[in-house]
Design an enzyme around this catalytic site. Structure first.
Site, PDB file in Angstrom:
ATOM      1  N   ALA A 111      78.333  59.173  11.213  1.00  0.00           N
ATOM      2  CA  ALA A 111      78.260  59.839  12.513  1.00  0.00           C
ATOM      3  C   ALA A 111      78.732  58.837  13.575  1.00  0.00           C
ATOM      4  CB  ALA A 111      76.821  60.265  12.791  1.00  0.00           C
ATOM      5  N   GLN A 113      77.150  57.570  15.859  1.00  0.00           N
ATOM      6  CA  GLN A 113      76.127  56.523  16.048  1.00  0.00           C
ATOM      7  C   GLN A 113      75.717  55.884  14.731  1.00  0.00           C
ATOM      8  OE1 GLN A 113      75.460  54.918  18.479  1.00  0.00           O
ATOM      9  NE2 GLN A 113      75.787  56.160  20.293  1.00  0.00           N
ATOM     10  N   SER A 114      76.608  55.896  13.752  1.00  0.00           N
ATOM     11  CA  SER A 114      76.277  55.373  12.419  1.00  0.00           C
ATOM     12  C   SER A 114      75.947  53.874  12.444  1.00  0.00           C
ATOM     13  CB  SER A 114      77.467  55.625  11.496  1.00  0.00           C
ATOM     14  OG  SER A 114      77.371  54.826  10.345  1.00  0.00           O
ATOM     15  N   ASN A 115      74.761  53.546  11.911  1.00  0.00           N
ATOM     16  CA  ASN A 115      74.398  52.128  11.743  1.00  0.00           C
ATOM     17  C   ASN A 115      75.297  51.497  10.691  1.00  0.00           C
ATOM     18  OD1 ASN A 115      72.008  52.224  13.437  1.00  0.00           O
ATOM     19  ND2 ASN A 115      71.109  53.485  11.819  1.00  0.00           N
ATOM     20  N   ALA A 117      78.372  52.257   9.904  1.00  0.00           N
ATOM     21  CA  ALA A 117      79.725  51.977  10.403  1.00  0.00           C
ATOM     22  C   ALA A 117      79.713  50.694  11.232  1.00  0.00           C
ATOM     23  CB  ALA A 117      80.223  53.158  11.227  1.00  0.00           C
TER      24      ALA A 117
END
Ligand SMILES: Cc1ncc(COP(=O)(O)O)c(C=O)c1O
Length: 380
Positions: A111, A113-115, A117
């Site tokens: 997403a 807000q992916s941690n 990524a």
């Protein structure tokens, strides 16, 4: 009468000795299994990214309030940057594999807000690889006011492609679209002579989950050195890569702690079976001779994630506040807050008996406290 008392006393002493012998035997076996597991793990390509072992200690205030021995495993402290989390363990092996294969580009997904990524970008920067992200806008970011992980991705100079969600589109369909787009991109780069490495969403691959086999071994080593016997381990589960590695590590070390994995998003009935298969692929990869049986070793719980992924609920909001007020620590609204809320419910409802040794495995994610309001909810 004295005679009977003496006999009783001798029996008790013998039983104590037997019990002690059995406990010693168990501890020795665990120690040997951890050492053997370390040997297997050593053979895997690995990039040294984080700071390990992560801290493991008792939360005294909450233990008193809840009537259990509550410990915390601080994987929010994995590093590499200030905003650690579970993905660093997986990335050590994924980026190690990418480097061993001579790849210069790393593609991954999540997403906006992916941690995962954000941590992948950080790992790539450290190792001199180029990070390319295909991120699904479950919550639409404001380009003029970037927040949290997306802001960090930008600061680190990642190449970011935002995949918009169409009205009424399911998250899974958008995720699949992101993979299609990224693979076309990879083909283009490869036709120009570049080597690309694809990290699936959450780093949930056999290579990635090896990081959590190692995590469980590390945890067992800590419990041994503290003479602590965990009864329950709680953590949040999304893609299932962390859960698969933990389950594999548990079987490999012969630990008898029950791992309870609290779902943070909707999952179909096949999810535990897939995680079990992933665990077994990771075990095979390191050359272990044990296997995970999903029915026996994987316990997921879908009761705490609603209304949905990246949407807070009252229990998670209260859990965030409780941990902050009692212990001065932070969990997040998307993953660890929901997992913590699930654990609290298990304890308060008696499903975890009073006096148990309980571990909360903190998987990170606190950047979400600085994300869009829709994700954060009404904490303050
Ligand atoms: C903070 C945090 N906790 C837990 C998870 C779940 O881990 P997994 O995807 O390995 O199931 C994630 C995944 O992104 C995460 O960012």
């Amino acid at each position: 009468m004295q005679h009977i008392r003496d006999i009783r006393c001798s029996i008790r002493m013998c039983l104590n000795m037997l019990y002690q012998d059995e406990e010693d035997y168990k501890m020795n076996d665990l120690r040997q299994r951890c050492a053997a597991a370390r040997k297997l793990l050593e053979r895997m390509p690995k990039a040294g990214l984080g700071f390990f072992p992560t801290p493991f200690y008792r939360l005294s205030n909450l233990s008193g309030e809840l009537g259990v021995n509550l410990y915390i495993k601080r994987d929010d402290f994995t590093g590499m940057n200030l905003f650690g989390g579970n993905k660093v363990r997986k990335l050590q092996y994924l980026i190690g594999d990418a480097a061993a294969k001579g790849c210069g580009y790393v593609f991954t997904f999540g997403a906006t807000q992916s941690n995962h990524a954000m941590q992948t970008v950080s790992a790539c920067r450290r190792c001199g690889l180029k990070p390319i992200l295909y991120l699904v806008a479950i919550v639409e970011p404001d380009e003029e006011d970037l927040r949290a992980n997306l802001l960090l991705d930008k600061i680190m100079g990642a190449e970011i492609h935002i995949v918009k969600m169409l009205p009424g589109e399911e998250e899974n369909a958008a995720d699949e679209q992101a993979v299609v787009m990224a693979r076309e991109h990879m083909k283009r780069l490869e036709s120009e002579g570049h080597r690309c490495y694809e990290v699936p969403m959450g780093g949930a691959s056999p290579v990635g989950s090896v990081g959590f086999i190692e995590g469980y071994v590390e945890f067992m080593e800590q419990t041994l050195s503290m003479d602590f016997h965990p009864d329950y381990v709680f953590h949040g589960t999304g893609t299932g890569g962390t859960m698969a590695g933990l389950a594999a590590g548990r079987v490999l070390t012969g630990s008898d702690a029950a791992i309870i994995s609290i779902n943070v998003s909707w999952k179909d009935k096949g999810y535990p079976g897939r995680a079990g298969a992933l665990a077994n692929e990771s075990l095979k990869l390191i050359g272990a001779d044990v296997t995970v049986d999903a029915d026996r070793d994987i316990h997921t719980d879908l009761n705490y994630y609603l209304p949905g992924y990246e949407i807070p609920n009252q229990a998670s909001t209260e859990a965030i506040r409780l941990l902050a007020e009692k212990e001065g620590l932070f969990v997040d609204p998307v993953y660890t807050g929901k997992a913590f809320a699930g654990m609290l419910d298990y304890i308060r409802s008696g499903r975890v008996p009073q006096g148990s040794n309980v571990v909360f495995w903190h998987t990170g994610g606190a950047t979400a406290l600085f994300a869009e309001k829709e994700i954060l909810g009404a904490i303050v």
